[in-house]
Structures are given as C-alpha cells and as structure tokens.
Scaffold this active site. Structure first.
Site, PDB file in Angstrom:
ATOM      1  N   ARG A  10      36.082  34.125  35.124  1.00 32.41           N
ATOM      2  CA  ARG A  10      36.920  33.035  35.625  1.00 32.41           C
ATOM      3  C   ARG A  10      37.075  33.165  37.128  1.00 32.41           C
ATOM      4  O   ARG A  10      36.593  32.352  37.899  1.00 32.41           O
ATOM      5  CB  ARG A  10      38.279  33.037  34.917  1.00 32.41           C
ATOM      6  CG  ARG A  10      39.056  31.718  35.063  1.00 32.41           C
ATOM      7  CD  ARG A  10      39.841  31.639  36.353  1.00 32.41           C
ATOM      8  NE  ARG A  10      40.824  32.693  36.479  1.00 32.41           N
ATOM      9  CZ  ARG A  10      41.507  32.906  37.607  1.00 32.41           C
ATOM     10  NH1 ARG A  10      41.306  32.156  38.671  1.00 32.41           N
ATOM     11  NH2 ARG A  10      42.385  33.889  37.678  1.00 32.41           N
ATOM     12  N   GLU A  11      37.702  34.246  37.576  1.00 29.12           N
ATOM     13  CA  GLU A  11      37.873  34.464  39.017  1.00 29.12           C
ATOM     14  C   GLU A  11      36.522  34.595  39.708  1.00 29.12           C
ATOM     15  O   GLU A  11      36.318  34.104  40.825  1.00 29.12           O
ATOM     16  CB  GLU A  11      38.716  35.721  39.251  1.00 29.12           C
ATOM     17  CG  GLU A  11      38.972  36.060  40.704  1.00 29.12           C
ATOM     18  CD  GLU A  11      39.994  35.162  41.364  1.00 29.12           C
ATOM     19  OE1 GLU A  11      39.760  34.740  42.511  1.00 29.12           O
ATOM     20  OE2 GLU A  11      41.045  34.895  40.741  1.00 29.12           O
ATOM     21  N   HIS A  70      41.806  29.452  31.524  1.00 27.66           N
ATOM     22  CA  HIS A  70      42.755  28.951  32.520  1.00 27.66           C
ATOM     23  C   HIS A  70      43.098  27.484  32.298  1.00 27.66           C
ATOM     24  O   HIS A  70      42.260  26.696  31.855  1.00 27.66           O
ATOM     25  CB  HIS A  70      42.118  29.096  33.902  1.00 27.66           C
ATOM     26  CG  HIS A  70      42.969  29.815  34.888  1.00 27.66           C
ATOM     27  ND1 HIS A  70      42.976  29.491  36.229  1.00 27.66           N
ATOM     28  CD2 HIS A  70      43.838  30.841  34.746  1.00 27.66           C
ATOM     29  CE1 HIS A  70      43.809  30.295  36.864  1.00 27.66           C
ATOM     30  NE2 HIS A  70      44.338  31.123  35.991  1.00 27.66           N
ATOM     31  N   ARG A 131      50.082  32.933  28.459  1.00 29.57           N
ATOM     32  CA  ARG A 131      50.430  33.731  29.637  1.00 29.57           C
ATOM     33  C   ARG A 131      50.777  32.734  30.735  1.00 29.57           C
ATOM     34  O   ARG A 131      49.992  31.823  31.020  1.00 29.57           O
ATOM     35  CB  ARG A 131      49.249  34.587  30.085  1.00 29.57           C
ATOM     36  CG  ARG A 131      49.528  35.394  31.359  1.00 29.57           C
ATOM     37  CD  ARG A 131      48.248  35.876  32.020  1.00 29.57           C
ATOM     38  NE  ARG A 131      47.509  34.797  32.645  1.00 29.57           N
ATOM     39  CZ  ARG A 131      46.258  34.912  33.122  1.00 29.57           C
ATOM     40  NH1 ARG A 131      45.607  36.056  33.001  1.00 29.57           N
ATOM     41  NH2 ARG A 131      45.649  33.888  33.685  1.00 29.57           N
ATOM     42  N   THR A 165      48.624  36.157  45.390  1.00 30.01           N
ATOM     43  CA  THR A 165      47.482  35.257  45.598  1.00 30.01           C
ATOM     44  C   THR A 165      46.810  35.466  46.939  1.00 30.01           C
ATOM     45  O   THR A 165      45.600  35.252  47.070  1.00 30.01           O
ATOM     46  CB  THR A 165      47.951  33.801  45.439  1.00 30.01           C
ATOM     47  OG1 THR A 165      48.560  33.650  44.150  1.00 30.01           O
ATOM     48  CG2 THR A 165      46.800  32.827  45.548  1.00 30.01           C
ATOM     49  N   HIS A 193      48.046  40.021  38.968  1.00 31.19           N
ATOM     50  CA  HIS A 193      46.751  39.505  39.428  1.00 31.19           C
ATOM     51  C   HIS A 193      46.772  39.618  40.942  1.00 31.19           C
ATOM     52  O   HIS A 193      47.496  38.882  41.621  1.00 31.19           O
ATOM     53  CB  HIS A 193      46.586  38.050  38.976  1.00 31.19           C
ATOM     54  CG  HIS A 193      45.283  37.428  39.422  1.00 31.19           C
ATOM     55  ND1 HIS A 193      44.111  37.585  38.710  1.00 31.19           N
ATOM     56  CD2 HIS A 193      44.991  36.662  40.491  1.00 31.19           C
ATOM     57  CE1 HIS A 193      43.144  36.925  39.323  1.00 31.19           C
ATOM     58  NE2 HIS A 193      43.656  36.361  40.412  1.00 31.19           N
ATOM     59  N   HIS A 195      45.014  39.979  44.740  1.00 30.22           N
ATOM     60  CA  HIS A 195      43.876  39.750  45.626  1.00 30.22           C
ATOM     61  C   HIS A 195      43.771  40.862  46.667  1.00 30.22           C
ATOM     62  O   HIS A 195      44.741  41.568  46.950  1.00 30.22           O
ATOM     63  CB  HIS A 195      43.979  38.366  46.262  1.00 30.22           C
ATOM     64  CG  HIS A 195      43.520  37.289  45.335  1.00 30.22           C
ATOM     65  ND1 HIS A 195      42.264  36.708  45.415  1.00 30.22           N
ATOM     66  CD2 HIS A 195      44.119  36.713  44.270  1.00 30.22           C
ATOM     67  CE1 HIS A 195      42.133  35.826  44.458  1.00 30.22           C
ATOM     68  NE2 HIS A 195      43.244  35.803  43.739  1.00 30.22           N
ATOM     69  N   HIS A 287      28.686  70.736  52.557  1.00 26.34           N
ATOM     70  CA  HIS A 287      28.980  70.094  51.276  1.00 26.34           C
ATOM     71  C   HIS A 287      27.891  70.400  50.251  1.00 26.34           C
ATOM     72  O   HIS A 287      28.178  70.676  49.086  1.00 26.34           O
ATOM     73  CB  HIS A 287      29.103  68.576  51.463  1.00 26.34           C
ATOM     74  CG  HIS A 287      30.318  68.159  52.227  1.00 26.34           C
ATOM     75  ND1 HIS A 287      30.984  66.982  51.982  1.00 26.34           N
ATOM     76  CD2 HIS A 287      31.008  68.771  53.233  1.00 26.34           C
ATOM     77  CE1 HIS A 287      32.016  66.875  52.801  1.00 26.34           C
ATOM     78  NE2 HIS A 287      32.040  67.947  53.569  1.00 26.34           N
TER      79      HIS A 287
END
Length: 460
Positions: A10-11, A70, A131, A165, A193, A195, A287
């Site tokens: 979706r996103e 959605h 939701r 958002t 949710h 961002h 390392h």
C-alpha cells in the site's frame, strides 16, 4: 507482544517508483507471511477495478493471515474494501487545521467527527474490522486527537493508528504521545505509522513499542512516500535483538528486499542495515584480525541468522587504468541460467571477472545469416537490475536484422537498428527471426547469474 503490519503493498505503491503488478503483489505478500508479518496492508481498492482485483488476489493468496486495505472516511471507499474480501479496513481522516485547510476545505471539526462516526459504523455494518487513523497525528492538537479516536472506538474501531505523517517527531516525543494515548484510550490497541523524513522512523518505532504501542506499520526497504517509513527487516531484527519478538525466518529478509527493490526499481544501498551488501563486510586490518579470532567482535548478530556470510575481502577497481581495458573472450552462453548455445560467437566484453568491481555485464553476439534460427536460445528471465538489448543489422544504417522481443506478457516485433530498455523485475527474452548483424546485452550487474530473480518457489 509487538505485531507487525507490513504496508509495502500500500505505502510502497505511493513511492516514487513503486508499481507492483498483481503477480508481484501476490509474490511479495506470500514472502512477507513466510517471514513473519502478522497482517498485510494492501492497496486502496476504490482507486479502480485493477487495484480492487490486486487486493482481492492478495487476500486469496495469504489465506488466514489478515489483509487490511485503505479507505477514506467515505462509503464508496469502504464498500470497495468489502468487495475484496479483506478482513480489515484502514479508515483515515485528518482533523487538524492543516488538513482542514489543504484537503477538507469547508468542513468544520464537528462535521469531520460525524464523518468518523458514520464511516466506522458503516464499515462495521459491512462486517469489516476497523483500524482508524488520524492523518498527521503528530501535528494534531492532543485533545482533538483523542476526541477523534474516542469517536472511532465508540463506533466500533478495534485499533487506532498514530501517524507521524511528516516524520517530525523525535523518540522522546514519540514515547510521550503513545503514553498519552494509552492513558486516554485504555483498552484499545495502538498502531504507529512513522515516516522517515528526518531519518528517525526506526528509532521512533522502538520508542513507541517501549511506550506501549502494540502494532507497527513497516515496509520492505522502508519503501513509501518521500523518504519512506519504518524498514521491515531492520525493525524485525531489532525486536529479535531485544529479545521481545523472535524472527520466524530471517533467511527470507534479503530475498524480500531484493525482489521489492527490483519490482520498484529502487534497490537499497549497500550500507542498508540488515539487508545491505556490505553490512557484514569487514576491511580495516584491525577489524579483520579481530573477527577472524572472534566473529562477534565486530558483528551485532550472527550473519547466518539472515542467510548472510561475512567477508573480509577488500573490493575495489584495479588501481592501474590499463587493467580497465578488456580483451573480450568468446564464452558459451551455457554458463548462464536460462540460456543455451545460439547462433554465432558470444564475446563477453566486461564483467567482474575481467574488471573486478566493474558491476557491469556486457556481451556482443555476432549473428550470421541462417536459413533457420531455431526456436531461440534464451528463455524468458528476470533481473534485479535494469538491462538493455541492442540490435544492429549488417545493412546500411544498421538495418537488416529482425527479432521478436518478449517484455512481460507482450511479444513485440523489432527491426534494427533498435535498443530495448528492460526495467528491473520485468520478464524478457528475444528470438532472431531473420537477417544478420550484432546483438549487444548490457546488464547493470557484474555477475549475470547472481542478478537473476528466479520464479517463486524455484530451487535454482
């Protein structure tokens, strides 16, 4: 317990390059389920019939795992979700001043509250679980935020979602907001949710979980609007590291990242935590010596848990420029998967064997004039990176070579001179029909076979 709802489908569709086909969506959803996602968030079915079918296909593919789709706080959107067979609808509506000015002009706060109540109640009447998300939660007045959630909960919402958002919060602020919501919306699951505009999505997700959020929205490679959202693999592995949620199958995370990166034409960079090419690559002398004695000295987790291997090889281009000049070699196409011997000699012009770290593959094939070119020597295949076909005929102006090129579900007749751009993730192949000339194939990977995406379930 912390639950993951993955919203790649979706996103990710709202990202600059994310456009997943129905088949790709089913493949990604199936891998997500196998890797441990608790719910799949897929699409916005009200967009069009194609999107509705895509969501319905994912619902069918994942079986008992819940799918959430959605919807705006509008009856048409909610009814479209119901048609897909999804168990959950994610209804969203902004109520702050920015939303009222930019998206919901002319609506009073009271009217928006009424819309929340009506939309959630309508969804429940259709048998959907709900939701409810207040869009731009992080910039919404706390009292108005709680009022919106309370209305949704009273109307039947089982989960509320706090959306940062714009990705503006910092971890201590995130923890305060979730603590506040838990106090005022007690007994209701809280999802976040988040961002990544400030690069804080993962840190904010962990802070939210510590403060009591029970669900976190993620996407593979963090794919999403602008800078994206919380990265699925990084979040899941961090929960494993914390000891709060074991990885069901960490070996799938790199393959998920690779396929989503290919289908979205947005591969993660080499330093991407967990899935990046170089995250278990040690080069500093101290390392290297340390990990050879004790691997955990410079590794936060065992690479094998993620089906990765550590490396201490220092990669890089040859320092001498003369080593960048290649004497092309004639090599049979049978070294490549999905290939057989074909007409004419095949010259390998460059790959990582000839120029280490070139990360380019290019061949040239001289195609002689034949009475019968056969059924073709290349089966349809898919790369995780972009590639290119070039056809040059022997006649004036490079004319005289005819081929048929397969791109996805289409077979296209092509006359030389021609180049065919092939986006990553697209199935392709070609077959010579007539004429003579030269064929070039350029792939943005230094090792051809490792750039291939095998069909789902393949053991190749």
């Amino acid at each position: 317990m912390t639950y993951i709802i993955d919203s790649t489908l979706r996103e990710g569709m709202q990202s600059a390059h994310g456009r997943f086909t129905l088949e790709q969506s089913v493949e990604i959803a199936s891998l997500l389920v196998r890797s441990g996602a608790d719910t799949i968030e897929c699409g916005h079915p009200a967009i069009d019939a194609i999107e509705l079918r895509r969501v319905a296909a994912v619902v069918e593919a994942v079986g008992k795992v819940p799918v959430l789709a959605h919807a705006r706080a509008h009856p048409d959107d909610i009814e479209a979700v119901a048609k897909t067979g999804a168990a959950w609808v994610g209804i969203f509506l902004g109520v702050n001043e920015v939303s009222r000015r930019s998206r919901l002009t002319g609506h009073t706060l009271k009217e928006l509250y009424d819309r929340i109540q009506q939309s959630v109640a309508h969804a429940r009447q259709l048998g959907l679980r709900v939701r409810f998300t207040v869009e731009d939660s992080s910039r919404t007045d706390p009292d108005e935020l709680v009022e919106a959630y309370d209305i949704a909960i009273e109307a039947g919402a089982e989960r509320i979602c706090f959306a940062d958002t714009l990705g503006v919060l910092e971890p201590d602020e995130m923890a305060e907001r979730i603590t506040y919501l838990r106090r005022h919306c007690a007994g209701t699951d809280i999802e976040v949710h988040l961002h990544d505009d400030r690069g804080l999505a993962l840190a904010n997700a962990l802070a939210a979980v510590t403060a009591g959020a029970t669900w976190v929205s993620t996407s593979v490679n963090g794919l999403g609007e602008r800078a994206g959202i919380t990265d699925y693999a990084a979040f899941a592995v961090n929960l494993h590291y914390r000891g709060t949620r074991p990885l069901p199958d960490g070996t799938l995370l790199t393959e998920l990242s690779r396929r989503v990166g290919a289908y979205s034409r947005s591969m993660p960079d080499h330093r991407r935590p967990v899935v990046g090419r170089d995250v278990f690559h040690h080069v500093a002398e101290l390392h290297v010596a340390a990990v050879e004695r004790e691997p955990g000295s410079y590794e936060w987790m065992e690479p094998g848990l993620l089906s990765r291997t550590r490396s201490t090889h220092r990669a890089g281009l040859p320092e001498n420029a003369t080593d960048w000049i290649v004497d092309p070699q004639v090599i049979s196409a049978t070294e490549l998967r999905y290939h057989r011997n074909g007409p004419g000699d095949r010259f390998v012009l460059v790959d990582n064997r000839f120029v280490p770290s070139a990360n380019q593959y290019c061949i040239a094939r001289r195609i002689p004039l034949l009475d019968d070119y056969g059924p073709g020597h290349v089966d349809t295949h898919v790369h995780h990176c972009d590639s290119l076909f070039v056809f040059l005929g022997e006649d004036q102006g490079y004319r005289g070579l005819s081929v048929k090129v397969t791109l996805g579900d289409e077979v296209i007749a092509v006359e030389s001179p021609a180049s065919v751009f092939i986006p990553s993730g697209v199935a392709h192949g070609y077959r010579v029909v007539s004429g003579a000339g030269t064929y070039l194939n350029h792939v943005l990977a230094g090792d051809y076979n490792s750039s291939l995406l095998d069909p789902p379930g393949s053991n190749t």
